[in-house]
Design a protein around this motif. Structure first.
Motif, short mmCIF file in Angstrom:
data_model
loop_
_atom_site.label_atom_id
_atom_site.label_comp_id
_atom_site.label_asym_id
_atom_site.label_seq_id
_atom_site.Cartn_x
_atom_site.Cartn_y
_atom_site.Cartn_z
N GLY A 46 -20.78 29.78 37.88
CA GLY A 46 -20.06 28.96 38.85
C GLY A 46 -18.55 29.05 38.71
N THR A 47 -17.87 28.76 39.79
CA THR A 47 -16.41 28.63 39.80
C THR A 47 -16.07 27.27 40.42
OG1 THR A 47 -16.49 29.95 41.82
CG2 THR A 47 -15.82 31.10 39.81
N PRO A 48 -14.83 26.76 40.22
CA PRO A 48 -14.57 25.35 40.52
C PRO A 48 -14.89 24.89 41.95
CG PRO A 48 -12.85 26.21 39.12
CD PRO A 48 -13.72 27.37 39.46
N ALA A 49 -14.48 25.64 42.95
CA ALA A 49 -14.71 25.16 44.32
C ALA A 49 -16.20 25.12 44.64
CB ALA A 49 -13.97 26.04 45.33
N LYS A 50 -16.92 26.13 44.14
CA LYS A 50 -18.38 26.17 44.38
C LYS A 50 -19.08 25.04 43.64
CE LYS A 50 -19.23 31.04 45.29
NZ LYS A 50 -19.64 32.31 44.71
N ALA A 51 -18.61 24.78 42.41
CA ALA A 51 -19.23 23.72 41.61
C ALA A 51 -19.05 22.38 42.31
CB ALA A 51 -18.61 23.69 40.22
N ARG A 52 -17.83 22.13 42.80
CA ARG A 52 -17.57 20.86 43.48
C ARG A 52 -18.39 20.75 44.76
NH1 ARG A 52 -12.16 18.23 44.81
NH2 ARG A 52 -11.25 20.04 43.83
N ALA A 53 -18.46 21.83 45.52
CA ALA A 53 -19.22 21.80 46.78
C ALA A 53 -20.70 21.51 46.49
CB ALA A 53 -19.07 23.13 47.52
N MET A 54 -21.22 22.10 45.42
CA MET A 54 -22.62 21.87 45.04
C MET A 54 -22.82 20.40 44.67
SD MET A 54 -24.66 21.40 42.18
CE MET A 54 -23.47 21.79 40.90
N ALA B 221 -16.17 26.99 32.54
CA ALA B 221 -16.81 25.68 32.40
C ALA B 221 -15.82 24.52 32.48
CB ALA B 221 -17.61 25.63 31.10
N LEU B 222 -14.70 24.59 31.77
CA LEU B 222 -13.76 23.46 31.80
C LEU B 222 -13.18 23.28 33.19
CD1 LEU B 222 -11.61 23.60 28.53
CD2 LEU B 222 -13.35 21.92 29.13
N ALA B 223 -12.85 24.38 33.83
CA ALA B 223 -12.31 24.30 35.20
C ALA B 223 -13.34 23.68 36.13
CB ALA B 223 -11.90 25.68 35.69
N ASN B 224 -14.59 24.07 35.95
CA ASN B 224 -15.66 23.50 36.78
C ASN B 224 -15.81 22.01 36.53
OD1 ASN B 224 -16.21 26.03 37.82
ND2 ASN B 224 -17.90 26.43 36.40
N ILE B 225 -15.73 21.61 35.27
CA ILE B 225 -15.86 20.19 34.94
C ILE B 225 -14.70 19.41 35.57
CG2 ILE B 225 -15.78 18.50 33.05
CD1 ILE B 225 -17.29 20.64 31.34
N ALA B 226 -13.48 19.93 35.43
CA ALA B 226 -12.32 19.23 36.00
C ALA B 226 -12.50 19.04 37.50
CB ALA B 226 -11.04 20.01 35.70
N SER B 227 -12.99 20.08 38.14
CA SER B 227 -13.19 20.02 39.59
C SER B 227 -14.25 18.97 39.95
CB SER B 227 -13.60 21.42 40.06
OG SER B 227 -13.79 21.46 41.42
N CYS B 228 -15.31 18.91 39.15
CA CYS B 228 -16.38 17.94 39.43
C CYS B 228 -15.94 16.51 39.08
CB CYS B 228 -17.64 18.32 38.66
SG CYS B 228 -18.43 19.80 39.33
N ARG C 251 -19.17 11.41 36.47
CA ARG C 251 -18.70 10.75 35.24
C ARG C 251 -19.64 10.97 34.06
NH1 ARG C 251 -14.84 11.20 37.45
NH2 ARG C 251 -13.21 9.76 38.03
N VAL C 252 -20.55 11.93 34.16
CA VAL C 252 -21.42 12.27 33.04
C VAL C 252 -21.36 13.79 32.88
CG1 VAL C 252 -23.73 12.10 32.02
CG2 VAL C 252 -22.96 10.35 33.65
N VAL C 253 -21.05 14.23 31.65
CA VAL C 253 -20.86 15.66 31.39
C VAL C 253 -21.69 16.05 30.17
CG1 VAL C 253 -19.17 17.45 30.80
CG2 VAL C 253 -18.50 15.57 32.32
N ASP C 254 -22.51 17.09 30.31
CA ASP C 254 -23.27 17.65 29.19
C ASP C 254 -22.40 18.69 28.48
OD1 ASP C 254 -25.29 16.27 30.52
OD2 ASP C 254 -26.59 18.02 30.81
N VAL D 58 -14.15 19.73 25.82
CA VAL D 58 -14.31 18.78 26.94
C VAL D 58 -13.61 17.45 26.60
CG1 VAL D 58 -15.97 17.46 28.31
CG2 VAL D 58 -16.48 19.82 27.69
N VAL D 59 -13.84 16.97 25.38
CA VAL D 59 -13.25 15.68 25.00
C VAL D 59 -11.73 15.79 24.96
CG1 VAL D 59 -13.07 13.99 23.12
CG2 VAL D 59 -15.31 14.86 23.80
#
Ligand code: HMG
Ligand code: MG
Length: 297
Positions: free
Chosen positions: A181-189, A213-220, A226-229, A253-254
């Protein structure tokens, strides 16, 4: 905006299930006990799947029986079927996670069942869990791409997530199993799923194959999750997902979350020390970029 983010630490399960080196049962127990002292509220402890499929976690019962469970911390375990549920309950598990996928072939390779068949397997688990007062988390894998079919239609992700939620899973973790995944796709999903399942009941689960992964998390997070694995020391992968690399490292992540002004309740220094301790046991130099930076500075 709510600034508390719950980290679901999946290292002892998703991390260790795919490590080539067999980790001693006592070390798995020590790892979880150390993680319990960092402020984490959810620690996925192990997996009661078939030991023929995942020999790394064949000691699930010993691990779960050996850890010191602290009040206020949840210790979910993976169960693929009723047999796994029975084994988990026999050692006092109070939260389980069921797992299926948004793509058919991946689910067959991972669990020897199609998506519909896997959901049928979960029905008795959810019914028994409800009666037993056991919480059930649900995973959807391959939400941003599948090693067999490639692109996964958003509608398929939404459908499976909504079904798991309707069946009674209190939280749905959306897994980018192979880390494509990439950030825009992750957010859209995420936003597509949030159209059917409340955002408060969703989690994101990224593997870091392409360093996204970090970029995807930031985008989401911006989109409201508000829950991240994540997995301490960034261990792992998935034995049935060709090309899947490690989970995003919990320490990274933290560090990012605290830098964004988010609250996790986690002691980053203690987490980094635990990551380094694990890395040492796995024969690696350091656990995560964050742990390395903290050690050097
Ligand atoms: P199967 O071979 O179709 O199962 O596997 P079966 O029901 O035909 O049973 C075959 C044998 O396995 C029998 O033993 C059963 O007793 C035994 P035998 O009679 O041959 O001696 N068995 C079990 N033993 C212990 N515990 C059990 C169990 N179930 C059956 N629970 C099955 C089907 C689902 C069991 C198998 O495919 C399996 O265990 N798959 C698990 C694969 C796995 O763990 N994958 C990794 C986790 S998912 C993941 O990592 C993704 C995630 O992180 C999110 C993301 O990143 O996307 C969650
Ligand atoms: Mg995973």
């Amino acid at each position: 905006m709510n600034d508390f983010v719950r980290i679901v630490e999946v290292g002892p399960r998703d991390g260790l299930q795919n490590e080539k080196q067999q980790v001693a049962t006592a070390d798995k127990i020590a790892l979880i006990d150390r993680l319990s002292a960092t402020g984490l509220k959810s620690i996925e402890a192990t997996s009661f799947v078939s030991p023929k499929w995942v020999p790394q976690l064949a000691d699930a019962a010993q691990v779960f029986s050996g850890i010191q469970r602290r009040p206020g911390i949840s210790y979910p375990v993976l169960v693929p079927n009723e047999q796994g549920y029975d084994r988990a309950r026999a050692v006092g598990v109070e939260e389980v996670a069921v797992f299926t996928a948004a793509s058919e072939q991946f689910n067959r390779t991972n669990t020897n069942a199609g998506i519909d068949e896997s959901l049928l397997r979960f029905e008795p688990i959810l019914a028994r869990a409800k009666a037993d007062g056991v919480k059930v988390r649900g995973y959807v894998s391959t939400v941003l791409g599948c090693p067999y079919q490639g692109e996964v239609p958003l509608a398929d992700v939404v459908k499976v997530a909504a079904r798991l939620h309707a069946m009674g899973c209190y939280e749905i973790s959306l897994g980018d199993t192979i880390g494509v995944g990439t950030p825009a796709k992750a957010r859209a999903m995420l936003l597509a799923v949030a159209g059917e399942v409340p955002m408060a009941d969703l989690a994101v689960h990224f593997h870091d194959t392409y360093g996204q992964a970090l970029a995807n998390i930031a985008s989401c997070l911006e989109a409201g999750v508000r829950v991240v694995d994540s997995a301490v020391a960034g261990t792992g992968g998935c034995p049935y997902a060709r090309g899947a690399s490690g989970n995003v490292a919990s320490e990274d992540v933290v560090y990012m979350l605290h830098g964004m002004g988010m609250v996790t309740g986690i002691d980053l220094a203690a987490l980094a020390a635990t990551g380094n301790w694990l890395a040492e046991r796995l024969g690696r130099q350091t656990g995560s970029k964050t742990a390395r930076a903290m050690t050097v500075s």
